[in-house]
Structures are given as C-alpha cells and as structure tokens.
Design a protein around this motif. Structure first.
Motif, PDB file in Angstrom:
ATOM      1  N   THR A   1      -8.867 -10.182   5.316  1.00 20.34           N
ATOM      2  CA  THR A   1      -8.189  -9.883   4.050  1.00 20.34           C
ATOM      3  C   THR A   1      -8.237 -11.061   3.089  1.00 20.34           C
ATOM      4  OG1 THR A   1      -6.698  -8.337   5.136  1.00 20.34           O
ATOM      5  CG2 THR A   1      -5.980  -9.216   3.014  1.00 20.34           C
TER       6      THR A   1
ATOM      7  N   LYS B   1     -12.273   2.042  -7.185  1.00 19.75           N
ATOM      8  CA  LYS B   1     -13.496   1.238  -7.233  1.00 19.75           C
ATOM      9  C   LYS B   1     -13.733   0.656  -8.627  1.00 19.75           C
ATOM     10  CE  LYS B   1     -16.168   3.351  -3.480  1.00 19.75           C
ATOM     11  NZ  LYS B   1     -17.389   4.151  -3.138  1.00 19.75           N
TER      12      LYS B   1
ATOM     13  N   LEU C   1      -2.610  -2.859  -7.835  1.00 18.32           N
ATOM     14  CA  LEU C   1      -3.580  -2.800  -6.754  1.00 18.32           C
ATOM     15  C   LEU C   1      -3.210  -3.726  -5.609  1.00 18.32           C
ATOM     16  CD1 LEU C   1      -6.975  -2.656  -8.678  1.00 18.32           C
ATOM     17  CD2 LEU C   1      -5.757  -0.787  -7.563  1.00 18.32           C
TER      18      LEU C   1
ATOM     19  N   LYS D   1       0.820  -1.211   0.000  1.00 15.13           N
ATOM     20  CA  LYS D   1       0.000   0.000   0.000  1.00 15.13           C
ATOM     21  C   LYS D   1       0.859   1.268   0.000  1.00 15.13           C
ATOM     22  CE  LYS D   1      -2.808  -0.843   3.490  1.00 15.13           C
ATOM     23  NZ  LYS D   1      -3.964  -0.656   4.426  1.00 15.13           N
TER      24      LYS D   1
ATOM     25  N   LYS E   1      -5.105  -5.391  -2.237  1.00 18.09           N
ATOM     26  CA  LYS E   1      -6.409  -5.574  -1.595  1.00 18.09           C
ATOM     27  C   LYS E   1      -6.217  -5.867  -0.114  1.00 18.09           C
ATOM     28  CE  LYS E   1     -10.827  -7.908  -2.348  1.00 18.09           C
ATOM     29  NZ  LYS E   1     -11.558  -8.950  -3.137  1.00 18.09           N
ATOM     30  N   ASP E   2      -6.913  -5.119   0.716  1.00 19.31           N
ATOM     31  CA  ASP E   2      -6.814  -5.291   2.162  1.00 19.31           C
ATOM     32  C   ASP E   2      -8.201  -5.105   2.767  1.00 19.31           C
ATOM     33  OD1 ASP E   2      -5.859  -5.632   4.709  1.00 19.31           O
ATOM     34  OD2 ASP E   2      -4.974  -3.645   4.887  1.00 19.31           O
TER      35      ASP E   2
ATOM     36  N   GLY F   1     -10.964  -6.354   1.950  1.00 19.82           N
ATOM     37  CA  GLY F   1     -12.003  -6.193   0.935  1.00 19.82           C
ATOM     38  C   GLY F   1     -11.957  -4.894   0.170  1.00 19.82           C
ATOM     39  N   LYS F   2     -10.967  -4.058   0.432  1.00 25.72           N
ATOM     40  CA  LYS F   2     -10.874  -2.750  -0.219  1.00 25.72           C
ATOM     41  C   LYS F   2      -9.575  -2.656  -1.009  1.00 25.72           C
ATOM     42  CE  LYS F   2     -10.977   2.211   0.897  1.00 25.72           C
ATOM     43  NZ  LYS F   2     -11.041   3.230   1.982  1.00 25.72           N
ATOM     44  N   TYR F   3      -9.623  -1.985  -2.172  1.00 33.36           N
ATOM     45  CA  TYR F   3      -8.434  -1.810  -3.003  1.00 33.36           C
ATOM     46  C   TYR F   3      -7.667  -0.537  -2.622  1.00 33.36           C
ATOM     47  CZ  TYR F   3      -9.849  -5.535  -6.186  1.00 33.36           C
ATOM     48  OH  TYR F   3     -10.170  -6.755  -6.728  1.00 33.36           O
ATOM     49  N   TYR F   4      -6.333  -0.650  -2.691  1.00 30.04           N
ATOM     50  CA  TYR F   4      -5.445   0.490  -2.448  1.00 30.04           C
ATOM     51  C   TYR F   4      -4.417   0.544  -3.559  1.00 30.04           C
ATOM     52  CZ  TYR F   4      -7.334   0.367   2.316  1.00 30.04           C
ATOM     53  OH  TYR F   4      -8.164   0.369   3.394  1.00 30.04           O
TER      54      TYR F   4
ATOM     55  N   LYS G   1      -4.533  -1.990 -12.642  1.00 33.46           N
ATOM     56  CA  LYS G   1      -4.895  -3.261 -12.004  1.00 33.46           C
ATOM     57  C   LYS G   1      -3.674  -4.084 -11.579  1.00 33.46           C
ATOM     58  CE  LYS G   1      -5.580  -5.610 -16.443  1.00 33.46           C
ATOM     59  NZ  LYS G   1      -6.569  -6.293 -17.319  1.00 33.46           N
TER      60      LYS G   1
END
Length: 649
Positions: free
Chosen positions: A537, A370, A428, A331, A430-431, A433-436, A425
């Motif tokens: 995660t 998103k 990215l 991240k 993912k942590d 359930g959310k993308y950073y 992509k």
C-alpha cells in the motif's frame, strides 16, 4: 532513612512543632499545612527528598502538594496502632481522600493505591505479586522506580547488527517537531519490565510522545496474565493503573493514547482511564470488527449460551481537551451520485453526465475510480451554506454553465444548476495501488483491517498479533511523519513495524520472550524490505535502523532462574548462588535458612519457588542508575557509557 523519619527529623527542627513528650504536634502541623504556613513550607523545601515528595515544579515555580502531605501525616496515625486497621482502608481513596471525604464517583478495588511490579518474563509463568502501598512503602517504591542502567546495546540496519556507538540527537529534526534539541531521534526497542522501563523513559521522553498504542493482556484467564488468583481483577486493574499513570506523563500535550481491549474489562478500564486521563479527555470508544460469526463457537450460539464474539474496543483518550485528530477517509461502498465529469476547455466548462454513458453502476464505478481527477457529485442540499454562496446557487438555476465561486478560505467552488460540485478526488482511498471510494471515518471499524494478518512480518503470535492496517489507521489519525510512537506491550512488534514503514520514530518495550517471533526478528525483516502487511500500500522498499537495549538485571536473573527450574536440586543450586551474589530482604538470616533446609525440601516445588521469590529484595531486580558506579553491581565500561549517553549525563 524512611520518608516518614525524614519528615519527623526535619520538622523537629522547629521547637513550636514539638510536644512536651518529644512527639510532633501532628494536628498543628496539618493545620499549618492547610494554611500554607511559610515556615512549614520552608522546612519541607529545605530537604531535597521532602521537596521531591511534596512539591511539583511548574514553569520554575514550586507548588505544594497539600493534600498529599496532609494525607501522609493522617495515614501515619494507623502505624502506631494496627497495620490491619490501615490495610482495611487500602484502595478506598480518591486523590488521597477517603471516599466519605469525597463527592466524586470512582472505580475502587482492593489495593488500588498500591504498585504492582508485574515481573513476568515468560507467558506461562505464574507468580504471586507484592503490592507496595503508596504511603506505607513510599521509600521502596521510590527506589524501585528509579531509572535503570542499560546494557547489551546494539544497532540494527540494512547491513545487520552493529556495536552501539552513540545515540543520535538530530537538532534540525527536533527543531522541526518542536522538541528539545537534545531529544534522542533513534528508534528504540527496550527489553525488560515495562513499568520500570517507562519510569526510565520519563527521564528522557517526558511529554514528547505523540501516540501511545497498547494491546495489553485482556485478563481472560488464558491470555498470559497469570497473577494472583485471589485478586485477579484487582491485580489487573492495579497493573494497568500503574502503567497508565506514567504513560500519561510521557504523552505530548498534543498527544493521544489508544488502549485495545475486549468485553472482559472494557467497562472497568473505561472508568479507570476516565480517572487517570480525565473525563474531559475521553474522545471515543471505537468498535473494531475482529472476526466473522462462524466457526466452532457456533455450538455455543445454538445452545443459547453466548453470542458470537466479533468485536473488540479501542479506548481513545487525549492529553488535553483541545486535542484534534486528523480526519481520514476509509473504504466504503461507491456512491453513484459521483457521476459528473467536469472539464474546462478554452475557459469553457463541459459537464457530462456519465450515468447516460454507462449502462450499469459497475461500469460507472470502474471508470470514475480509474479517472477520478475530473469527477464530481452535484450536492443540492445547501441549507447550511452561507448567504453569499446561497445567492450564487439561486443565480445558477437560470444559467446553463458552471459558475466559479471563491469562498472565505480562498478556495474555488464550482456551482451548477442549483447545486455545488463535490470533487471525488478528496474522498479517494488508495489500497494496494488501487483507488476506492471513501467515507469519513466513524467509531465503527467494520471493514477489512482485521483480515489476513496471520503471516504479517514473518512472525506468529497466536491470538495476539494485531494487523498492520489497524496500526496504520491509528497513526494516520493521530500523527505526522517523525512523531514519536510508544508501545509498552510490544509483543511481536506490529506497532514498531508500522511506525518504521511510515517514518515515525518509535519506542517499543517488551518483557516477555517470544524467541523466533520477537519484535527484533520482525524489525530486521522490515529493514530488509518485508513485503507483507501495509508494505504494498505504501510502497515500502526497506531501510532504516533501530537501537536495541536491555534493562540491566540483577535479582531478576534469579527470579527467572527460579521460575524455569524443574526440580528441588536446581533450586538448591540457585539458593547457593543467591547466598553469594543476590540481594536478600534485610530480615533474612542465611544461617537459619541453611539450618532449616530439610523443611525447605519437604515443601512442594511450587512452594519452594514461592519461598525463594519472597526472600529476594524486589528493589534490586534491576540495577538502578544511582548504582552505576557501585562495585557490587559490576557495571562494565560499555554499560556506563551507554547509560550516561542515554540519560545525557
């Protein structure tokens, strides 16, 4: 018979090696060894113990350990003269050569070439250790490091604890990971002395472990490493060296080891690991941010005494210099150059500059993370690109359209207005359930991996528990699913917990007793769907199993009873039990000890304990595999079956 006695007995079979006074012509033998004399080598190979001590097998070929054999004979000169003369040289050799015979630079310390058993069973226990010298006490070391008998085997799964039946050896899985088909595929938790456990594992897992992670005692004076005060740093280095050497033998040829430490010993540990693993196998020293500059230590900073301690280190080594890790993204702050939405409709590309659509960078970031599938940055610094693609990039400046280009790796590259589109992509992270937005990993880990780990796994190890995110990152960097991961300072079990959740096979070794914070307690919670740590995660739902084993204790039981005693009366009861059931040093006269019992009771409690420690035979702390059928050790039918199954006898 001692190893030196075996050498003498075997070499005296050759009359030309014996002087008129009946002694061996030592310097003649050394000269023959230097010249790889066939008759001398045959004499050594013909005896199984000498073959094991002075030869190593490589692809079916025996290789003579020339330097070890010569050093062995040279060292024995001191035995007939003065042990003190020899003792003064202990630790000041590199690869069996004295420093003045060697041009290398190395870390040296008293008793470096010794073995430290390190038999703590509780963190608060403090004891003086015996240093077994590698040459003077080779026979004792060989016996001490023999594989051990296993006991108290049990299996844990979603339905709870079960009686152990047999180890699993999944041939299909082993074929897939290119390991011998009879390799054990169960997860293992082993309770007992970690040095002895590692030497037992060698029989089964040599060169099979892909990742070793350890978080050993830091030798800070308050971290549970309570050994001989007089040689505290020397003791710690010997302790580490003994275990790192066998850890290297367990590593797969494509394996890696991470050792976590702080400032207290980092510099010394780095040099030691250079020596054990080879400088050519040093990969990185990773700095991990472990806290923030705040709290009670601010007083020390204001006084100018010391700065805030906010970092620790990970020393990263591989088994071979050709090793390659798996690049990963971590991240990072969003890069607003990822602002182009590129879509292909009816064979026509449409490029939208989102910077013109959204009023703020925050809105832009929220949208692209998103909807990352069609988001790109336009990279116009292409100086290092090949000539073919450079020609297409030049061509694109006169075309108001996206050009598709296929590179040498048969990958489709999108070129637009003198630039190359780089897809979001691929970057990215993912942590939960959310993308950073992510950047390629560096040797400075100053993100959030050390936060909120206090309640992970439902166990608590103050000042010692490492966060699951840290172990997840290390495993992603170095392993694939089903690879074998080892931690021989397991503590509360973070390494095993993360490996379990990430579908890696794990082996955990721990000798200290953490009771309700033990790794077995934690892993049962993992199997039952533990929601903490990395669970959200990776969408961990529970399941799986592990097998629990213990090294079968013998004299170690007496060691632990002595350590926990609180009075002379308790120690006298233990002494009576020792007389009946323990193995004492060969020179202990029980009748004389009993006759001097008043002298014993006049000692302090600490001195009484130390005396009883010293008269126990340290080679019988645990039951050796060679004693499996010895009636003195009373191995049960179940212990025999478990042990035979483990070693695949």
């Amino acid at each position: 018979m001692k190893l030196y006695e075996i050498v003498v007995h075997q070499l005296k079979k050759a009359p030309q090696l014996v002087a008129d006074n009946g002694e061996l012509k030592k310097w003649v033998i050394i000269d023959l060894a230097r010249n790889y004399d066939p008759e001398l080598l045959k004499l050594l190979v013909d005896h199984p113990q000498l073959k094991e001590a002075f030869f190593v097998e490589v692809d079916g070929i025996l290789v003579f350990k020339q330097e070890k054999f010569i050093s062995f004979l040279e060292m024995k000169n001191y035995l007939n003269d003065s042990y003190t003369k020899y003792k003064n040289k202990v630790g000041f050799i590199i690869n069996h050569k004295f420093l003045n015979q060697n041009n290398e630079v190395a870390l040296v310390w008293p008793f470096k070439d010794c073995l430290l058993e390190g038999g703590q069973s509780r963190e608060e226990q403090k004891k003086d250790e015996i240093f077994f010298n590698e040459l003077l006490a080779q026979d004792e070391i060989t016996q001490l490091l023999e594989p051990k008998v296993l006991t108290n085997a049990k299996v844990y799964d979603i339905e709870g604890e079960h009686r152990f039946k047999s180890f699993t050896r999944d041939a299909a899985l082993n074929r897939k990971r290119e390991l011998p088909l009879d390799t054990i595929t169960d997860n293992l938790i082993i309770k007992g002395n970690n040095l002895l456990a590692l030497h037992s594992l060698i029989k089964v897992f040599a060169a099979k472990v892909k990742l070793i992670y350890i978080d050993p005692p830091y030798n800070t004076g308050n971290d549970g490493f309570n050994y001989n005060d007089s040689f505290n740093q020397s003791t710690w280095l010997t302790f580490m060296k003994n275990r790192l050497e066998v850890a290297k033998a367990l590593l797969h040829n494509d394996g890696a080891i991470f050792v976590q430490c702080d400032d207290h010993e980092q510099a010394y540990l780095k040099v030691l690991m250079d020596e054990v693993f080879g400088k050519e196998n040093y990969r990185e020293t990773i700095v991990v941010k472990t806290s923030t500059p705040s709290g009670v230590n601010a007083v020390n900073v204001k006084r100018g005494e010391r700065l805030f301690k906010v970092k620790e280190y990970l020393l990263f080594y591989s088994k071979n210099p050709t090793y390659r890790f798996k690049p990963i993204y971590v991240k990072s702050n969003f890069n607003k150059n990822y602002r182009y939405e590129v879509k292909k409709v009816n064979n026509k590309y449409h490029v939208k500059d989102l910077k013109k659509v959204f009023k703020s960078d925050a809105e832009l970031e929220e949208y692209v993370l998103k909807n990352p599938e069609n988001i790109y940055s336009l990279e116009k610094n292409n100086k290092k690109a090949g000539e073919k693609i450079k020609a297409v990039i030049r061509q694109s400046q006169d075309i108001d359209d996206v050009i598709e280009y296929t590179n040498n790796f048969n990958q489709k590259v999108l070129i637009y207005k003198k630039g190359v589109f780089i897809p979001l992509k691929e970057r990215l992270v993912k942590d939960n359930g959310k993308y950073y937005f992510g950047t390629l990993i560096s040797d400075m880990w100053d993100d959030e991996i050390f936060q909120t780990n206090q309640n992970e796994g439902g166990v608590n190890l103050p000042g010692g528990k490492k966060p699951e995110k840290l172990l997840k990152r290390i495993m992603e960097l170095t392993t694939n699913e089903n690879d074998i991961v080892l931690d021989y300072h397991l503590g509360s079990g973070t390494t095993a917990a993360v490996a379990h959740k990430m579908n890696r096979q794990y082996i955990g070794v721990e000798q200290l007793d953490y009771k309700e914070n033990d790794s077995v307690v934690r892993l049962q919670k993992v199997i039952n769907g533990d929601p903490t740590g990395i669970s959200k995660t990776i969408n961990w739902q529970g399941g799986g199993s592990f097998t629990y084993l213990e090294l079968k204790k013998y004299n170690q039981n007496f060691i632990e009873s002595i350590a926990s005693s609180t009075s002379t009366e308790e120690l006298l009861k233990i002494w009576n039990q020792m007389k009946e059931r323990s193995f004492l040093n060969y020179n202990v006269d029980i009748q004389r000890q009993d006759a001097a019992i008043q002298d014993f009771t006049a000692l302090s409690l600490a001195e009484q304990k130390q005396f009883l420690f010293e008269i126990l035979d340290k080679n019988q702390l645990y039951v050796n595999l060679s004693s499996l059928y010895d009636k003195d050790f009373k191995c049960t039918t179940n212990e025999i079956e478990v042990t035979k199954n483990f070693y695949n006898l």
